[in-house]
Design an enzyme around this catalytic site. Sequence first.
Site, PDB file in Angstrom:
ATOM      1  N   ASP A  12      18.917  26.450  -1.098  1.00 31.16           N
ATOM      2  CA  ASP A  12      20.066  26.543  -0.183  1.00 31.16           C
ATOM      3  C   ASP A  12      21.350  26.979  -0.889  1.00 31.16           C
ATOM      4  OD1 ASP A  12      18.380  25.655   1.864  1.00 31.16           O
ATOM      5  OD2 ASP A  12      18.822  23.554   1.416  1.00 31.16           O
ATOM      6  N   LYS A  15      21.007  32.298  -0.869  1.00 32.03           N
ATOM      7  CA  LYS A  15      20.175  33.472  -1.203  1.00 32.03           C
ATOM      8  C   LYS A  15      20.137  34.466  -0.043  1.00 32.03           C
ATOM      9  CE  LYS A  15      16.796  30.638  -1.943  1.00 32.03           C
ATOM     10  NZ  LYS A  15      17.534  29.356  -1.930  1.00 32.03           N
ATOM     11  N   GLY A  39      14.870  28.342   4.530  1.00 28.71           N
ATOM     12  CA  GLY A  39      15.774  28.586   5.650  1.00 28.71           C
ATOM     13  C   GLY A  39      16.931  29.398   5.104  1.00 28.71           C
ATOM     14  N   HIS A  40      16.939  30.687   5.392  1.00 25.04           N
ATOM     15  CA  HIS A  40      17.947  31.589   4.822  1.00 25.04           C
ATOM     16  C   HIS A  40      18.906  32.036   5.915  1.00 25.04           C
ATOM     17  CE1 HIS A  40      14.994  32.633   1.336  1.00 25.04           C
ATOM     18  NE2 HIS A  40      15.353  31.370   1.364  1.00 25.04           N
ATOM     19  N   GLN A 221      13.584  28.791  -2.108  1.00 27.18           N
ATOM     20  CA  GLN A 221      13.757  27.530  -2.854  1.00 27.18           C
ATOM     21  C   GLN A 221      14.661  27.758  -4.090  1.00 27.18           C
ATOM     22  OE1 GLN A 221      10.067  28.169  -1.884  1.00 27.18           O
ATOM     23  NE2 GLN A 221      10.938  27.396  -0.009  1.00 27.18           N
TER      24      GLN A 221
HETATM   25  P1  GDP Z   1      19.579  29.898   1.229  1.00 27.61           P
HETATM   26  O1  GDP Z   1      18.427  29.036   1.620  1.00 27.61           O
HETATM   27  O2  GDP Z   1      19.746  29.975  -0.261  1.00 27.61           O
HETATM   28  O3  GDP Z   1      19.536  31.262   1.849  1.00 27.61           O
HETATM   29  O4  GDP Z   1      20.883  29.168   1.776  1.00 27.61           O
HETATM   30  P2  GDP Z   1      21.072  28.490   3.240  1.00 27.61           P
HETATM   31  O5  GDP Z   1      21.209  29.567   4.234  1.00 27.61           O
HETATM   32  O6  GDP Z   1      20.043  27.454   3.469  1.00 27.61           O
HETATM   33  O7  GDP Z   1      22.436  27.708   3.024  1.00 27.61           O
HETATM   34  C1  GDP Z   1      23.608  28.361   2.661  1.00 27.61           C
HETATM   35  C2  GDP Z   1      24.668  28.095   3.741  1.00 27.61           C
HETATM   36  O8  GDP Z   1      25.934  28.462   3.255  1.00 27.61           O
HETATM   37  C3  GDP Z   1      24.479  28.904   5.007  1.00 27.61           C
HETATM   38  O9  GDP Z   1      24.919  28.147   6.107  1.00 27.61           O
HETATM   39  C4  GDP Z   1      25.399  30.115   4.801  1.00 27.61           C
HETATM   40  O10 GDP Z   1      25.843  30.714   6.016  1.00 27.61           O
HETATM   41  C5  GDP Z   1      26.517  29.466   4.071  1.00 27.61           C
HETATM   42  N1  GDP Z   1      27.256  30.318   3.140  1.00 27.61           N
HETATM   43  C6  GDP Z   1      26.794  31.246   2.283  1.00 27.61           C
HETATM   44  N2  GDP Z   1      27.787  31.712   1.492  1.00 27.61           N
HETATM   45  C7  GDP Z   1      28.890  31.054   1.879  1.00 27.61           C
HETATM   46  C8  GDP Z   1      30.235  31.040   1.408  1.00 27.61           C
HETATM   47  O11 GDP Z   1      30.607  31.729   0.475  1.00 27.61           O
HETATM   48  N3  GDP Z   1      31.108  30.186   2.028  1.00 27.61           N
HETATM   49  C9  GDP Z   1      30.730  29.375   3.044  1.00 27.61           C
HETATM   50  N4  GDP Z   1      31.653  28.583   3.584  1.00 27.61           N
HETATM   51  N5  GDP Z   1      29.471  29.345   3.506  1.00 27.61           N
HETATM   52  C10 GDP Z   1      28.571  30.158   2.918  1.00 27.61           C
HETATM   53  P1  IMO Z   2      15.482  27.672   0.682  1.00 29.26           P
HETATM   54  O1  IMO Z   2      14.691  28.945   0.449  1.00 29.26           O
HETATM   55  C1  IMO Z   2      15.998  23.434  -0.101  1.00 29.26           C
HETATM   56  C2  IMO Z   2      12.395  21.038  -0.687  1.00 29.26           C
HETATM   57  C3  IMO Z   2      12.109  20.016   0.392  1.00 29.26           C
HETATM   58  C4  IMO Z   2      11.432  18.943  -0.452  1.00 29.26           C
HETATM   59  C5  IMO Z   2      10.627  19.759  -1.455  1.00 29.26           C
HETATM   60  C6  IMO Z   2       9.169  19.942  -1.062  1.00 29.26           C
HETATM   61  O2  IMO Z   2      16.119  27.601   2.017  1.00 29.26           O
HETATM   62  O3  IMO Z   2      16.426  27.448  -0.455  1.00 29.26           O
HETATM   63  P2  IMO Z   2       7.955  21.462   0.765  1.00 29.26           P
HETATM   64  O4  IMO Z   2       8.059  21.455   2.257  1.00 29.26           O
HETATM   65  O5  IMO Z   2       8.288  22.775   0.135  1.00 29.26           O
HETATM   66  O6  IMO Z   2       6.655  20.910   0.261  1.00 29.26           O
HETATM   67  O7  IMO Z   2       9.079  20.389   0.278  1.00 29.26           O
HETATM   68  O8  IMO Z   2      11.258  21.021  -1.534  1.00 29.26           O
HETATM   69  N1  IMO Z   2      12.567  22.431  -0.204  1.00 29.26           N
HETATM   70  C7  IMO Z   2      13.749  23.034  -0.084  1.00 29.26           C
HETATM   71  N2  IMO Z   2      15.001  22.548  -0.282  1.00 29.26           N
HETATM   72  N3  IMO Z   2      15.820  24.725   0.245  1.00 29.26           N
HETATM   73  C8  IMO Z   2      14.580  25.229   0.435  1.00 29.26           C
HETATM   74  O9  IMO Z   2      14.354  26.522   0.682  1.00 29.26           O
HETATM   75  C9  IMO Z   2      13.473  24.351   0.305  1.00 29.26           C
HETATM   76  N4  IMO Z   2      12.129  24.500   0.427  1.00 29.26           N
HETATM   77  C10 IMO Z   2      11.594  23.322   0.114  1.00 29.26           C
HETATM   78  O10 IMO Z   2      13.282  19.554   0.994  1.00 29.26           O
HETATM   79  O11 IMO Z   2      12.400  18.224  -1.174  1.00 29.26           O
HETATM   80 MG    MG Z   3      17.991  27.383   2.816  1.00 30.05          MG
END
Ligand code: GDP
Ligand code: IMO
Ligand code: MG
Length: 427
Positions: A12, A15, A39-40, A221
């Site tokens: 998270d 990416k 979850g991207h 991840q």
């Molecule tokens: P990922 O799994 O690595 O793709 O990241 P996620 O989407 O799960 O979580 C990143 C969160 O931060 C999302 O809600 C994005 O919309 C948000 N986000 C990304 N870059 C920025 C930033 O520079 N500032 C803020 N405020 N939010 C951001």
């Molecule tokens: P993105 O790509 C954050 C975590 C779960 C749990 C552990 C194992 O959005 O960064 P699983 O269901 O994979 O067997 O769970 O890994 N986990 C993540 N945490 N971002 C993710 O993906 C994750 N994918 C798995 O919360 O701790």
């Molecule tokens: Mg994510």
Amino acid sequence: MRLVVVGSQWGDEGKGKVTDFLGQRADVVVRSQGGNNAGHTIMIENEKFALQTIPSGIFNPHIKNVLANGMVINPKETLKELANLEARGIKDYQLFISNRAHVIMPYHIMLDGAYEELKGNHKIGTTKKGIGPCYADKVNRIGIRIGDLVDEESFKEVLSETLIIKNKELKMLGLEELSFLDVYNEYVEYGKKLKKYVCDTSLLLNEEIEKDSNILFEGAQGSMLCLEHGSYPYVTSSSPTAASVPVNAGIAPKYIDHCVGICKAYTTRVGEGPFPTELQNKLGDLIREKGHEYGTVTKRPRRVGYLDLVVVNYAKRISGIDSLALMLFDVLTGIDELKICIGYKLNGKEINTIPATLKEYALCKPIYIELKPWKENINNIRNYDDLPQEAKTYIETIEKYTNIKVDIISVGPERNETIIRRDIFKK
Ligand code: GDP
Ligand code: IMO
Ligand code: MG
């Protein structure tokens, strides 16, 4: 050029945003491991998309989106994700799914839940998407692959053999056994719908390499969730490192040109497991609210803590990170107690790496340096020099202790809310 995007923390990190941003230059975007546990989030002109299985290049009709062999794919959820995208006007896209990727079956999801329950207080906190049980079957050589799913005869054969074993396992755990016909009839339909996307994606990627296409590998991840190198057993069941990309995508390691580590300006973690810089206080709550730190997939509140450079340096070591993209930097505006962890104290000794055992990792106490806060809104800044001096010092501190250049700084979720210091994805 071939660029790998890796999460340098516990996932998270942002990416999705970086992949979408850099994807403007990509011919191909590839997901090579994990599945719909990811979850991207991508923000396009105030519209929010949360992708789980589908690569972040799906919005651009010119980009080839690849789900490579190292992934585990839930066909039902993938079709749902595509239908949702289509309902929102994303109809013109190119998608390719590896015939070697493994299929997440309903029993994987049931087993994921059952094992978590059995572990009780020691549960991992998985996303309950069946990821671990699916990879376990792959390793145990009783997995079902996409190539089998889309061939009715093969699917019938492999499912009937596999269900004998899996039903025994379900029964042993007190779960309801599955009927072959119910599963077959449902999944064979998914296979028919997915068939047009299925191919040998290793072949496709190597042809694109021959053409000198720009290929972006969108990691899922983060390094600390790596099955090999992460905070085991509180990890996922694949390796989200740059080193895993060649094997998970069927390309030679020599073709990886550059690795960008995605690094949140602080640290978050979902699920259980050690987290030395965790802030279980009002400051942590404040950062969680400011950064909207709730899981994209599970909506769970994310655990929040200070930036931990031991973690980032560890990610650098195992993935060979060449550049950093510093994300959610705007969230730190107005946070008046700013600290960065530059080492750990373990049994009275200073260390600079991640101990292998949970027992030792749980004993690690962060060594912090304090930084000066800034109050100015930075969302609209596009040039590094225009950042407040305190914000620049924060970035320079990261560069000093990691010896990696921060080439991208993200100051908001939108594509354009980005400061670029070096062009890392050249055409
Ligand atoms: P990922 O799994 O690595 O793709 O990241 P996620 O989407 O799960 O979580 C990143 C969160 O931060 C999302 O809600 C994005 O919309 C948000 N986000 C990304 N870059 C920025 C930033 O520079 N500032 C803020 N405020 N939010 C951001
Ligand atoms: P993105 O790509 C954050 C975590 C779960 C749990 C552990 C194992 O959005 O960064 P699983 O269901 O994979 O067997 O769970 O890994 N986990 C993540 N945490 N971002 C993710 O993906 C994750 N994918 C798995 O919360 O701790
Ligand atoms: Mg994510």
